[in-house]
Every structure is written in C-alpha cells, then in structure tokens.
Design an enzyme around this catalytic site. Structure first.
Site, short mmCIF file in Angstrom:
data_model
loop_
_atom_site.label_atom_id
_atom_site.label_comp_id
_atom_site.label_asym_id
_atom_site.label_seq_id
_atom_site.Cartn_x
_atom_site.Cartn_y
_atom_site.Cartn_z
N ALA A 32 0.87 -1.19 0.00
CA ALA A 32 0.00 0.00 0.00
C ALA A 32 0.90 1.23 0.00
O ALA A 32 0.77 2.13 0.83
CB ALA A 32 -0.96 -0.02 1.18
N HIS A 37 6.86 5.83 1.63
CA HIS A 37 7.69 4.70 1.18
C HIS A 37 8.61 5.14 0.04
O HIS A 37 9.77 4.75 -0.01
CB HIS A 37 6.81 3.55 0.67
CG HIS A 37 5.95 2.92 1.71
ND1 HIS A 37 4.58 3.01 1.71
CD2 HIS A 37 6.27 2.17 2.79
CE1 HIS A 37 4.09 2.34 2.73
NE2 HIS A 37 5.09 1.82 3.41
N GLN A 61 3.02 -10.06 12.97
CA GLN A 61 3.13 -8.83 13.76
C GLN A 61 1.76 -8.20 14.06
O GLN A 61 1.68 -7.15 14.68
CB GLN A 61 4.04 -7.83 13.07
CG GLN A 61 3.50 -7.19 11.80
CD GLN A 61 4.55 -6.35 11.10
OE1 GLN A 61 5.48 -6.86 10.49
NE2 GLN A 61 4.42 -5.03 11.20
N GLY A 148 11.16 4.11 8.17
CA GLY A 148 10.61 5.46 8.38
C GLY A 148 10.45 5.77 9.87
O GLY A 148 10.09 4.90 10.66
N GLU A 149 10.70 7.02 10.23
CA GLU A 149 10.63 7.43 11.64
C GLU A 149 9.21 7.57 12.18
O GLU A 149 9.03 7.84 13.35
CB GLU A 149 11.40 8.74 11.84
CG GLU A 149 12.90 8.52 11.81
CD GLU A 149 13.71 9.80 11.76
OE1 GLU A 149 13.12 10.90 11.90
OE2 GLU A 149 14.93 9.70 11.55
N LYS A 150 8.21 7.41 11.31
CA LYS A 150 6.85 7.39 11.87
C LYS A 150 6.74 6.25 12.88
O LYS A 150 6.13 6.40 13.92
CB LYS A 150 5.80 7.23 10.77
CG LYS A 150 4.39 7.35 11.33
CD LYS A 150 3.34 7.33 10.25
CE LYS A 150 3.17 5.95 9.66
NZ LYS A 150 2.67 4.94 10.63
N GLN A 154 9.78 1.26 16.48
CA GLN A 154 10.16 0.09 15.66
C GLN A 154 11.65 0.17 15.28
O GLN A 154 12.36 -0.84 15.27
CB GLN A 154 9.29 0.03 14.41
CG GLN A 154 9.73 -1.01 13.40
CD GLN A 154 8.74 -1.20 12.27
OE1 GLN A 154 7.81 -1.99 12.41
NE2 GLN A 154 8.93 -0.50 11.16
N SER A 186 0.54 7.54 5.95
CA SER A 186 0.47 6.15 6.39
C SER A 186 -0.48 5.37 5.48
O SER A 186 -1.47 5.93 4.99
CB SER A 186 -0.09 6.10 7.83
OG SER A 186 -0.50 4.79 8.14
N SER A 187 -0.17 4.09 5.29
CA SER A 187 -1.07 3.24 4.48
C SER A 187 -2.45 3.20 5.12
O SER A 187 -3.46 3.03 4.43
CB SER A 187 -0.51 1.82 4.39
OG SER A 187 0.81 1.86 3.95
O1 PAF Z 1 6.97 -0.83 9.14
C1 PAF Z 1 6.45 -1.75 8.47
O2 PAF Z 1 5.81 -1.52 7.43
C2 PAF Z 1 6.61 -3.18 8.97
O3 PAF Z 1 6.56 -3.26 10.34
C3 PAF Z 1 7.87 -3.86 8.42
C4 PAF Z 1 9.13 -3.21 8.93
C5 PAF Z 1 7.86 -3.83 6.89
C6 PAF Z 1 7.89 -5.33 8.85
O4 PAF Z 1 6.77 -6.02 8.40
#
Ligand code: PAF
Length: 281
Positions: A32, A37, A61, A148-150, A154, A186-187
């Site tokens: 998406a 991205h 996840q 990405g820092e959003k 993570q 964001s997607s």
């Molecule tokens: O940030 C994301 O889109 C996901 O958490 C990632 C890093 C691609 C892992 O699935």
C-alpha cells in the site's frame, strides 16, 4: 524492475548483484505504498547500486485479526508506483507460506526498548516485526536497510534485534513524510472516513503546539495537556501519549533526565489506529 515471489529467486538476484560488485539496499514494507515509502526507496537508490523492496503483509506482527484482514493490499499499484518513480531492481512479494513454511517460534529478548508503548499495547507485535525483518536480512544480506521514523519505536527495536543477532548492516532511519495538513503519511490513512481524515491533522498540530510548553510544564503535565487537547475532538481518542528518551525509549519524569526528549502518540480515529511522534528537544 523484477517482481519475485520466492526466496530462491530473491537470493539468486542478490547473488548476481554481489558478483557484479554492487552494493545492496533493502526497504522492507507491507505495501500500500505511498510517498513516505517512495522517500525511503529513493534514498536507498541514491545510496546503493541494487535495491530490493519487500512487499509483505506480515501476519505474525498483527495481534488483531481484523486489522490483518483489512490491511490494504495493492501489489499491482505498488509495482507501478515503484517502477514509475524509482530505480529499485527487485520487488520481493512472497505469499505467507513462502516466508513461513512452518510457524516461526523464535522469541527475541529485546529488553526494555520493546516493553513500553507499542510493546505494551500490542503484545507480540515487535516479536513478529523481528521475525520478518530478520528473515529479510538473512535473505538479502543488505549493506543498508531503510525504515521510516513514523514507526519511531520500531527503529529502536530493530537496532536492538540487529545487535542481538549480530547482523552486519546499517539501519538508516528516514524522516516522517507528512501530508500538506501535517498528518503523517500512512497506508492506514486510506481507511479513514472523510470525517476522521479531516480530524486527524489535529494530532500533529497539537504535538507541534506542545513544544512551546516543554520546560514550562513537567512531562506528566504536558502529557495530560496534549492528551486532553487532542481528545477535545470527539472523533479522536488518544490510546497513549508518552514522553520518552529518544535513545532508550523509557518514559522520563523530568526534563533533566533526557538530552533528547521525544513524544510518541497513538490515537484511535474511528476504526483506524494512527501513530505519530515528535522531537521535544
Ligand atoms: O513498518 C512496516 O511496514 C513493517 O513493520 C515492516 C518493517 C515492513 C515489517 O513487516
């Protein structure tokens, strides 16, 4: 640009690139794709000879099955966007059984960085992120990987996973890309109703406004001020707002506890969970 769906094809493409002496960059995504991205992929293409973009909605996840079911999947449009705007060499778009032929039972001991905020509110989320990202790192062995820092926490968690697993690569963190009205791209924004989309820029606006109060209020007072102000819009509901140290991700009780205080927020906008963050330095 080639689209490959098996690990064997991916590894073969990367091996050819390595034989030709090319440096390799990786941009992991869940598809998406949007301008956020694209900024990662463009940077990866500027800094590496051969760039792999992975497009995979990673089931491990997601702790909410409905969130996994409704996550936008737009592979054809993603491929068109990448080929029109970047020089990425390969898109890796596997089916879940290709990546997880059997359940991934690995548990990463990520420590305090993964226990707060998203770690506390989405049990298992970061373990799932580490499962997929470590697999991608093992398949591609990139020189650099871009995030990405959003997803501020993570990045810290992935750095920790890289340390634990002893991966040899650079993690490159890239600035948040925002819509003209300030909403972090964001997607998930595509899932907002028009009313919630209109309300959502308030999140960043209030965070920006709060910067003027750093030092004049305690972190706890500023958390309350920010939360109340966002919640004044009935379409928004703050799930958590934390002020943490940008490196350790641990909450601070006093401004003197951190050289780099950072605000991290999650807001429910209808059915959509939005995250954002801001440097309060
Ligand atoms: O940030 C994301 O889109 C996901 O958490 C990632 C890093 C691609 C892992 O699935």
């Amino acid at each position: 640009m080639d689209v490959v769906s098996t690990v064997a094809e991916l590894k073969a493409r990367v091996a050819d690139a390595r034989k030709a002496g090319l440096s390799v960059g990786l941009v992991p995504t869940m598809g998406a794709l949007h301008v956020g991205h694209l900024s990662l992929v463009k940077r990866a293409c500027a800094e590496n000879d051969f760039v792999v973009v992975s497009v995979f909605v990673n089931p491990t996840q997601f702790n909410n099955p409905e969130d996994l079911r409704t996550y936008p999947r737009t592979l054809d449009a993603d491929v068109d966007l990448l080929s029109a705007n970047t020089s990425a060499a390969v898109v890796f778009a596997p089916a879940p059984q290709e990546v997880y032929p059997q359940p991934d039972t690995r548990v990463f001991s990520l420590g305090p960085v993964a226990e707060v905020m998203e770690g506390a509110h989405r049990p298992g989320h970061f373990n799932g992120v580490c499962q997929i990202v470590s697999k991608l790192f093992a398949y591609v062995s990139p020189d650099k990987a871009y995030f990405g820092e959003k997803d501020f926490q993570q990045i810290a968690v992935i750095r920790q996973m890289v340390k634990i697993c002893d991966f040899k690569l650079d993690i490159i963190s890239c600035p948040i890309v925002r819509e003209a009205d300030g909403l972090a791209v964001s997607s998930r924004n595509t899932l907002l109703t028009p009313e919630h989309r209109k309300a959502a820029p308030r999140i960043h606006a209030v965070l920006e406004e709060s910067k003027a109060l750093v030092g004049r209020m305690t972190p706890a007072e500023l958390i309350k001020w920010t939360t109340d102000k966002i919640n004044q819009d009935p379409l928004l509901c703050v799930e958590y707002y934390e002020i943490v140290d940008a490196l350790t991700l641990q909450p601070i009780g006093d401004w003197s506890e951190s050289d780099a205080p950072h605000g991290c927020i999650t807001v429910q906008a209808g059915n959509v969970r939005l995250i954002d963050n801001i440097s309060l330095k």
